[in-house]
Design a protein around this motif. Sequence first.
Motif, PDB file in Angstrom:
ATOM      1  N   PRO A   1      10.985   4.855  44.551  1.00 26.10           N
ATOM      2  CA  PRO A   1      10.028   3.854  44.046  1.00 26.10           C
ATOM      3  C   PRO A   1       9.037   4.415  43.036  1.00 26.10           C
ATOM      4  O   PRO A   1       7.825   4.261  43.181  1.00 26.10           O
ATOM      5  CB  PRO A   1       9.321   3.403  45.336  1.00 26.10           C
ATOM      6  CG  PRO A   1       9.378   4.601  46.226  1.00 26.10           C
ATOM      7  CD  PRO A   1      10.632   5.363  45.870  1.00 26.10           C
ATOM      8  N   ASP A   2       9.544   5.095  41.989  1.00 26.90           N
ATOM      9  CA  ASP A   2       8.607   5.708  41.032  1.00 26.90           C
ATOM     10  C   ASP A   2       7.845   4.656  40.225  1.00 26.90           C
ATOM     11  O   ASP A   2       6.633   4.726  40.109  1.00 26.90           O
ATOM     12  CB  ASP A   2       9.307   6.747  40.132  1.00 26.90           C
ATOM     13  CG  ASP A   2      10.464   6.196  39.326  1.00 26.90           C
ATOM     14  OD1 ASP A   2      10.968   5.095  39.654  1.00 26.90           O
ATOM     15  OD2 ASP A   2      10.879   6.865  38.370  1.00 26.90           O
ATOM     16  N   GLN A   3       8.564   3.677  39.669  1.00 32.73           N
ATOM     17  CA  GLN A   3       7.874   2.621  38.909  1.00 32.73           C
ATOM     18  C   GLN A   3       7.810   1.352  39.738  1.00 32.73           C
ATOM     19  O   GLN A   3       8.837   0.824  40.155  1.00 32.73           O
ATOM     20  CB  GLN A   3       8.582   2.360  37.570  1.00 32.73           C
ATOM     21  CG  GLN A   3       7.830   1.301  36.741  1.00 32.73           C
ATOM     22  CD  GLN A   3       8.396   1.108  35.340  1.00 32.73           C
ATOM     23  OE1 GLN A   3       9.078   1.973  34.800  1.00 32.73           O
ATOM     24  NE2 GLN A   3       8.112  -0.028  34.740  1.00 32.73           N
TER      25      GLN A   3
ATOM     26  N   GLY B   1       2.961   5.184  30.947  1.00 29.92           N
ATOM     27  CA  GLY B   1       2.949   6.153  32.038  1.00 29.92           C
ATOM     28  C   GLY B   1       4.320   6.760  32.294  1.00 29.92           C
ATOM     29  O   GLY B   1       4.444   7.964  32.550  1.00 29.92           O
ATOM     30  N   HIS B   2       5.377   5.925  32.196  1.00 30.51           N
ATOM     31  CA  HIS B   2       6.717   6.416  32.530  1.00 30.51           C
ATOM     32  C   HIS B   2       7.257   7.367  31.457  1.00 30.51           C
ATOM     33  O   HIS B   2       7.828   8.415  31.763  1.00 30.51           O
ATOM     34  CB  HIS B   2       7.667   5.244  32.768  1.00 30.51           C
ATOM     35  CG  HIS B   2       8.827   5.596  33.644  1.00 30.51           C
ATOM     36  ND1 HIS B   2       9.398   4.726  34.534  1.00 30.51           N
ATOM     37  CD2 HIS B   2       9.521   6.754  33.780  1.00 30.51           C
ATOM     38  CE1 HIS B   2      10.397   5.327  35.162  1.00 30.51           C
ATOM     39  NE2 HIS B   2      10.506   6.569  34.718  1.00 30.51           N
ATOM     40  N   THR B   3       7.031   7.014  30.194  1.00 35.65           N
ATOM     41  CA  THR B   3       7.460   7.940  29.130  1.00 35.65           C
ATOM     42  C   THR B   3       6.687   9.257  29.236  1.00 35.65           C
ATOM     43  O   THR B   3       7.272  10.353  29.129  1.00 35.65           O
ATOM     44  CB  THR B   3       7.261   7.293  27.744  1.00 35.65           C
ATOM     45  OG1 THR B   3       8.203   6.225  27.602  1.00 35.65           O
ATOM     46  CG2 THR B   3       7.491   8.302  26.618  1.00 35.65           C
TER      47      THR B   3
ATOM     48  N   CYS C   1       5.493  10.577  31.896  1.00 31.02           N
ATOM     49  CA  CYS C   1       5.998  11.282  33.075  1.00 31.02           C
ATOM     50  C   CYS C   1       7.244  12.115  32.737  1.00 31.02           C
ATOM     51  O   CYS C   1       7.363  13.273  33.138  1.00 31.02           O
ATOM     52  CB  CYS C   1       6.305  10.256  34.163  1.00 31.02           C
ATOM     53  SG  CYS C   1       6.836  10.983  35.719  1.00 31.02           S
ATOM     54  N   HIS C   2       8.173  11.517  31.970  1.00 31.59           N
ATOM     55  CA  HIS C   2       9.375  12.277  31.583  1.00 31.59           C
ATOM     56  C   HIS C   2       9.008  13.463  30.689  1.00 31.59           C
ATOM     57  O   HIS C   2       9.516  14.573  30.874  1.00 31.59           O
ATOM     58  CB  HIS C   2      10.361  11.373  30.847  1.00 31.59           C
ATOM     59  CG  HIS C   2      11.106  10.440  31.748  1.00 31.59           C
ATOM     60  ND1 HIS C   2      12.332   9.937  31.441  1.00 31.59           N
ATOM     61  CD2 HIS C   2      10.800   9.928  32.957  1.00 31.59           C
ATOM     62  CE1 HIS C   2      12.754   9.142  32.411  1.00 31.59           C
ATOM     63  NE2 HIS C   2      11.829   9.112  33.341  1.00 31.59           N
ATOM     64  N   LEU C   3       8.132  13.223  29.715  1.00 33.59           N
ATOM     65  CA  LEU C   3       7.724  14.315  28.821  1.00 33.59           C
ATOM     66  C   LEU C   3       7.062  15.440  29.627  1.00 33.59           C
ATOM     67  O   LEU C   3       7.324  16.626  29.400  1.00 33.59           O
ATOM     68  CB  LEU C   3       6.727  13.800  27.772  1.00 33.59           C
ATOM     69  CG  LEU C   3       7.227  12.796  26.741  1.00 33.59           C
ATOM     70  CD1 LEU C   3       6.049  12.317  25.895  1.00 33.59           C
ATOM     71  CD2 LEU C   3       8.313  13.406  25.848  1.00 33.59           C
TER      72      LEU C   3
ATOM     73  N   ALA D   1      18.530  10.357  33.017  1.00 34.64           N
ATOM     74  CA  ALA D   1      18.887   9.130  33.736  1.00 34.64           C
ATOM     75  C   ALA D   1      17.605   8.470  34.231  1.00 34.64           C
ATOM     76  O   ALA D   1      16.761   9.130  34.841  1.00 34.64           O
ATOM     77  CB  ALA D   1      19.802   9.459  34.903  1.00 34.64           C
ATOM     78  N   CYS D   2      17.451   7.164  33.969  1.00 26.23           N
ATOM     79  CA  CYS D   2      16.209   6.479  34.333  1.00 26.23           C
ATOM     80  C   CYS D   2      16.407   4.972  34.324  1.00 26.23           C
ATOM     81  O   CYS D   2      16.957   4.423  33.379  1.00 26.23           O
ATOM     82  CB  CYS D   2      15.103   6.844  33.346  1.00 26.23           C
ATOM     83  SG  CYS D   2      13.547   6.016  33.746  1.00 26.23           S
ATOM     84  N   GLY D   3      15.928   4.320  35.359  1.00 25.07           N
ATOM     85  CA  GLY D   3      16.042   2.863  35.439  1.00 25.07           C
ATOM     86  C   GLY D   3      14.774   2.126  35.069  1.00 25.07           C
ATOM     87  O   GLY D   3      14.698   0.916  35.222  1.00 25.07           O
TER      88      GLY D   3
ATOM     89  N   THR E   1      11.002   1.395  32.641  1.00 26.18           N
ATOM     90  CA  THR E   1      10.673   0.879  31.308  1.00 26.18           C
ATOM     91  C   THR E   1       9.874   1.931  30.539  1.00 26.18           C
ATOM     92  O   THR E   1       9.193   2.776  31.140  1.00 26.18           O
ATOM     93  CB  THR E   1       9.858  -0.433  31.376  1.00 26.18           C
ATOM     94  OG1 THR E   1       8.547  -0.154  31.855  1.00 26.18           O
ATOM     95  CG2 THR E   1      10.537  -1.455  32.277  1.00 26.18           C
ATOM     96  N   HIS E   2       9.979   1.863  29.213  1.00 23.34           N
ATOM     97  CA  HIS E   2       9.390   2.898  28.359  1.00 23.34           C
ATOM     98  C   HIS E   2       8.837   2.316  27.067  1.00 23.34           C
ATOM     99  O   HIS E   2       9.243   1.225  26.659  1.00 23.34           O
ATOM    100  CB  HIS E   2      10.452   3.968  28.041  1.00 23.34           C
ATOM    101  CG  HIS E   2      10.818   4.777  29.247  1.00 23.34           C
ATOM    102  ND1 HIS E   2      10.068   5.843  29.664  1.00 23.34           N
ATOM    103  CD2 HIS E   2      11.808   4.621  30.170  1.00 23.34           C
ATOM    104  CE1 HIS E   2      10.591   6.333  30.778  1.00 23.34           C
ATOM    105  NE2 HIS E   2      11.649   5.614  31.105  1.00 23.34           N
ATOM    106  N   VAL E   3       7.954   3.094  26.430  1.00 21.64           N
ATOM    107  CA  VAL E   3       7.502   2.723  25.092  1.00 21.64           C
ATOM    108  C   VAL E   3       8.657   2.949  24.111  1.00 21.64           C
ATOM    109  O   VAL E   3       9.654   3.589  24.457  1.00 21.64           O
ATOM    110  CB  VAL E   3       6.277   3.566  24.664  1.00 21.64           C
ATOM    111  CG1 VAL E   3       5.082   3.272  25.553  1.00 21.64           C
ATOM    112  CG2 VAL E   3       6.592   5.058  24.680  1.00 21.64           C
TER     113      VAL E   3
HETATM  114 ZN   LIG Z   1      12.269   7.632  34.721  1.00 18.67          ZN
END
Ligand SMILES: [Zn+2]
Length: 296
Positions: free
Chosen positions: A56-58, A137-139, A141-143, A257-259, A261-263
């Motif tokens: 449940p990350d996002q 926040g999600h983008t 987080c990956h960076l 791999a990511c489900g 949403t991103h900028v």
């Molecule tokens: Zn992700």
Amino acid sequence: MPLPSTDTVVLYPLGAENPESLTASAVVLHVQPYGDGRELVLLDRTPAHPVDAAWPDQGPDRGTILADEREQQLVDVLLGATDGTNLFVGADVPVRRGTEGWAFVVVHVLAEPSRIAVGDEVTVTVDAAHRRALSVGHTLCHLASLALNAAVADRWGKPVRDDALGHPDFDHEAIQSSTIVPNGSVDVFRLNKSLRRKGFATDGLDGALDGIRDAITATLRDWVATDAPVQIEREGEGLSDPRFWVCGLPDGTARIACGGTHVSSLAELSAVSVTLETGDDAGTGTLTMRCSADPH
Ligand SMILES: [Zn+2]
């Protein structure tokens, strides 16, 4: 009412420049009572991002369903799965996303029974400001996971799998939980015996934290300054079809791999900051990384 036999078509991966990623019409496939007087609604397609109880990350999008000129709040958006006979929702889903013979569906939860019926055409609209803050926040987080991997790469004494940029993947080996918050993220890593056995040196980490934090911050600011585009690649339109976050960074193209949403571009992030903190979770050492950015 029959349950859907195929995945919900998800529109949020289209990205913010496509209006259907935020508001779209859809056809009602299934309605049933849910929990304490609430109701759930399944649609053929939706812009609403569900929270996946398995990771449940996002969290869920906020938004509304408009049906017959009556607008109702979504009180939750969950991931569900059906074998055609039963519908399982949230933590009750008994199979992994993508399991053969199952349809994976976005479950729109309403506070109370509605007059929404199978076959109705409805409009789902997502809260754009909240979505944007989670995408930032999600983008980030990956960076940050990639920047952290680079900053602690010299602490590995044995080979482990590499990340998308070719550094030992500390994030993959040690992640305990990842939480996307508006314009930021909180990642907790386990510094346990099994991590040390895999070759990661935790000694002296406390004293080195400021230097690691400064290295991560500098890397993130360099990357954000490139204004690199971010893309979501996907193998299909269904909820469980694999999706990947792709970003061309100065050190190479990262594909994760990511489900979520991103900028659309790193130009949407500014004023990145990072904190690192070690802690203790029932006798196991932890490292917590908090990141935040201003949306731009
Ligand atoms: Zn992700």
